[in-house]
Design a protein around this motif. Sequence first.
Motif: not given
Lengths: 113, 113
Positions: A11, A18-19, A95, A99, A102-103, A106-107, B18, B28, B32, B68, B88, B91-92, B95-99
């Motif tokens: 990952c 991804a980033f 995805v 996001l 989630w935001a 949680n934000l 986000a 990110g 991670d 966070l 929080g 919980r991301l 989603v990061l894993e999917q990214l």
Amino acid sequence: MEAGHHDAHACDAAVSLAFTILGKRWNGMIIDALGGGPLSFAVLRRTVTGISDAVLSDRLSELTEASLLSRVVDPGPPVSVTYALTPGGERLLPVLEQLGQWASENLAVPQRA
Amino acid sequence: MEAGHHDAHACDAAVSLAFTILGKRWNGMIIDALGGGPLSFAVLRRTVTGISDAVLSDRLSELTEASLLSRVVDPGPPVSVTYALTPGGERLLPVLEQLGQWASENLAVPQRA
DNA sequence: GGAGTCGCTATGAATAACAGAGTGACTAAC
DNA sequence: GTTAGTCACTCTGTTATTCATAGCGACTCC
């Protein structure tokens, strides 16, 4: 544990990858905007509130180069250019939706000036 | 169609939100890295390859401010500081894993210099 | 005492993003 | 024909962010 460690390592590299796209300002929002269908430069400019022409142009080039967008020219007259998500780009939409969810859960929404 | 349009509009604002976090370089990847458990500043520095002390410090402050991450100080001696994901932040992770999965399937790996 | 680590802060350099002007091609209105 | 507007960008100087690296006090180890 080793299996978990291996997964986390995989990952990390993939998340970094991804980033390289999503860690640059505006890319996620451009892709999200195109989730509703192909758009012209001018419409993107207005839809992605706050982005400048120059940065939009740069981002569109990068995203096209990364095969996430396609750029279609209608020779006109008048000439017009349309940007659309490629299948790879479209596969990011669910995805992005997560996001967003989630935001919103949680934000903190920034205070209004 | 109107329902779909409404959804797209909701995603735009939430996706923007986000990316106030994730559109800044390194956030990110820091989150991670902490997915594997709490880490010290120095370990984060080594784990998130390429980040500088100064930016890591800035990012950790921002992510803590955004609730966070949590920053726990063990007074020592020697003093030590540990950063951990809040619920929080955790919980991301999926989603990061999917990214990451999306990236590995849809992005070209950069050529090695 | 020297060297190393820790958890940062400070600072100048390099890069990214911003802000706004400009271009040629075209269209519409007067 | 002229003017004004839109389009799809490009250009340029300014500002903000990130990078690269040095440094600090506190501490540990040899």
